[in-house]
Design a protein around this motif. Structure first.
Motif, PDB file in Angstrom:
ATOM      1  N   LEU A   1       3.688   5.610  -5.745  1.00  0.00           N
ATOM      2  CA  LEU A   1       3.483   5.578  -7.196  1.00  0.00           C
ATOM      3  C   LEU A   1       2.334   6.487  -7.620  1.00  0.00           C
ATOM      4  N   THR A   2       1.299   6.580  -6.785  1.00  0.00           N
ATOM      5  CA  THR A   2       0.162   7.463  -7.094  1.00  0.00           C
ATOM      6  C   THR A   2       0.605   8.916  -7.131  1.00  0.00           C
ATOM      7  N   ILE A   3       1.412   9.316  -6.158  1.00  0.00           N
ATOM      8  CA  ILE A   3       1.931  10.694  -6.142  1.00  0.00           C
ATOM      9  C   ILE A   3       2.820  10.939  -7.359  1.00  0.00           C
TER      10      ILE A   3
ATOM     11  N   THR B   1       0.831  -1.211   0.000  1.00  0.00           N
ATOM     12  CA  THR B   1       0.000   0.000   0.000  1.00  0.00           C
ATOM     13  C   THR B   1       0.858   1.250   0.000  1.00  0.00           C
ATOM     14  N   LEU B   2       1.905   1.249   0.827  1.00  0.00           N
ATOM     15  CA  LEU B   2       2.815   2.396   0.864  1.00  0.00           C
ATOM     16  C   LEU B   2       3.487   2.601  -0.487  1.00  0.00           C
TER      17      LEU B   2
ATOM     18  N   LYS C   1       2.621   9.434 -10.227  1.00  0.00           N
ATOM     19  CA  LYS C   1       1.758   9.515 -11.414  1.00  0.00           C
ATOM     20  C   LYS C   1       1.119  10.898 -11.528  1.00  0.00           C
ATOM     21  N   PHE C   2       0.640  11.428 -10.412  1.00  0.00           N
ATOM     22  CA  PHE C   2       0.025  12.757 -10.455  1.00  0.00           C
ATOM     23  C   PHE C   2       1.046  13.811 -10.872  1.00  0.00           C
ATOM     24  N   LEU C   3       2.239  13.726 -10.301  1.00  0.00           N
ATOM     25  CA  LEU C   3       3.279  14.698 -10.654  1.00  0.00           C
ATOM     26  C   LEU C   3       3.684  14.552 -12.121  1.00  0.00           C
ATOM     27  N   PHE C   4       3.670  13.311 -12.621  1.00  0.00           N
ATOM     28  CA  PHE C   4       3.984  13.086 -14.026  1.00  0.00           C
ATOM     29  C   PHE C   4       2.914  13.716 -14.926  1.00  0.00           C
ATOM     30  N   ILE C   5       1.629  13.537 -14.557  1.00  0.00           N
ATOM     31  CA  ILE C   5       0.546  14.152 -15.334  1.00  0.00           C
ATOM     32  C   ILE C   5       0.658  15.670 -15.290  1.00  0.00           C
TER      33      ILE C   5
END
Length: 373
Positions: free
Chosen positions: A261-263, A255-256, A265-269
């Motif tokens: 990875l979610t952060i 989960t961590l 991905k957002f920064l990549f977008i």
């Protein structure tokens, strides 16, 4: 006359030898075996059973032949699970001491298996020689010994983890009821609400979004662990083992990792929107696909629960098909996202297509290729 007497003596000798090798059957229960089926909330149980008499011939033994992949019970006590066709012998004395049947005169012998029939099971009471043919037909099952059953605690962990996720969702619903209803509204997938100025959710690093992302990552991590266990995915299956405490630790670590990875991905977008000069649409893009993934995860959890409670042996096939459906559903969502952005974002369609390919399609296809092989 002499020849007849000699033949009679020979037949008696052969019978005596056979009696010594095989032993004596004092009661054959094969004709008393009965088939039954009980339906429950989630599955039906098929079993063959018979009542065994312990009060007579107390020094005798029982010999049972059971088919592969069956579970054997003495009354309500689990005896063993066998992966092969097995013959096992146990004396009445050992049976009483091992199962605690001290005062009982009769007990139920039950064999559970899907699509089982009475012809597949045999049980007899008698006095049997240890070198008889009964021991020779047994496969990987020593006489008078119990088969040690390896207990898999994974689905104990799965349902405990699911209860934890539902607990966090209930807390979220109490604190952010409107946000939760907005996020999990399937209709919003086909609308452009996320790209409208009236959208109240416009910040990634707000407490309500971070909390929801954690819950979503807990769910994705749990489903990923089920997938690794049932499908394998190379050597990753070796890591999804251990007791419930270890599995909880692995779950939190995964989960961590997903949260990081979610952060990323957002920064990549956000970086890609800056490169293509799309304005402040990174959150609407990210949040739209987050909603899609969340709704798909709900359906996946329901499918896994139904399969785990009914037939765990088909979970691998179910997850394979679920992975394929998830793949195409996500691609369809990306296509819908592109059409929504074409109508909402004043930008050249060619450059918008290049942005979607760079920000979503190429990374997703690379990850899907790694996972699906």
């Amino acid at each position: 006359m002499y020849r007849s007497q000699k033949q009679l003596i020979l037949l008696l000798s052969l019978f005596f030898i056979q009696f010594q090798l095989i032993g004596q059957v004092v009661e054959n229960y094969d004709s008393k075996l009965s088939y039954d089926k009980k339906a429950g909330w989630f599955q039906s149980s098929e079993f063959v059973q018979v009542s065994l008499d312990l009060s007579t011939f107390t020094s005798a033994s029982f010999i049972a032949n059971v088919p592969a992949e069956s579970t054997v019970f003495m009354d309500n006590v689990l005896w063993f699970y066998t992966s092969n066709d097995t013959t096992v012998e146990i004396s009445i004395k050992d049976l009483r001491s091992k199962f605690g049947f001290i005062e009982e005169s009769k007990i139920n012998f039950s064999v559970l298996k899907k699509d089982i029939s009475t012809s597949e099971v045999s049980i007899k009471k008698g006095f049997f020689n240890k070198n008889s043919f009964f021991s020779k037909v047994s496969e990987n099952q020593p006489l008078n010994q119990f088969e040690k059953r390896k207990i898999d605690r994974f689905y104990d962990f799965f349902f405990l983890a699911l209860i934890c996720i539902l607990f966090f969702i209930s807390i979220y619903k109490v604190i952010y009821p409107l946000v939760l209803g907005y996020i999990l509204n399937p209709k919003s997938i086909f609308t452009a609400e996320d790209f409208s100025e009236s959208n109240a959710i416009q910040k990634f690093f707000s407490l309500d979004i971070i909390f929801f992302i954690i819950i979503n990552n807990l769910t994705v991590a749990l489903i990923a662990m089920v997938g690794v266990k049932e499908i394998g995915l190379g050597g990753l299956g070796d890591f999804i083992k251990g007791d419930v405490d270890e599995l909880f630790l692995y779950w939190l670590v995964i989960t961590l990792g997903l949260f990081v990875l979610t952060i990323v991905k957002f920064l990549f977008i956000k970086f890609m929107t800056l490169i293509y000069e799309l304005g402040k649409n990174e959150f609407a893009h990210f949040f739209y696909l987050l909603r899609v993934v969340s709704i798909l995860m709900i359906f996946l959890v329901i499918i896994i629960c139904v399969a785990a409670l009914n037939s765990q042996e088909i979970l691998g096939v179910v997850l394979n098909w679920s992975l394929i459906i998830f793949f195409w559903s996500y691609l369809l969502a990306v296509v819908l996202l592109m059409f929504i952005m074409m109508n909402r974002v004043s930008f050249n369609n060619y450059h918008l297509f290049a942005y979607i390919c760079t920000a979503e399609l190429v990374p997703f296809l690379i990850i899907a290729k790694v996972i699906m092989g």
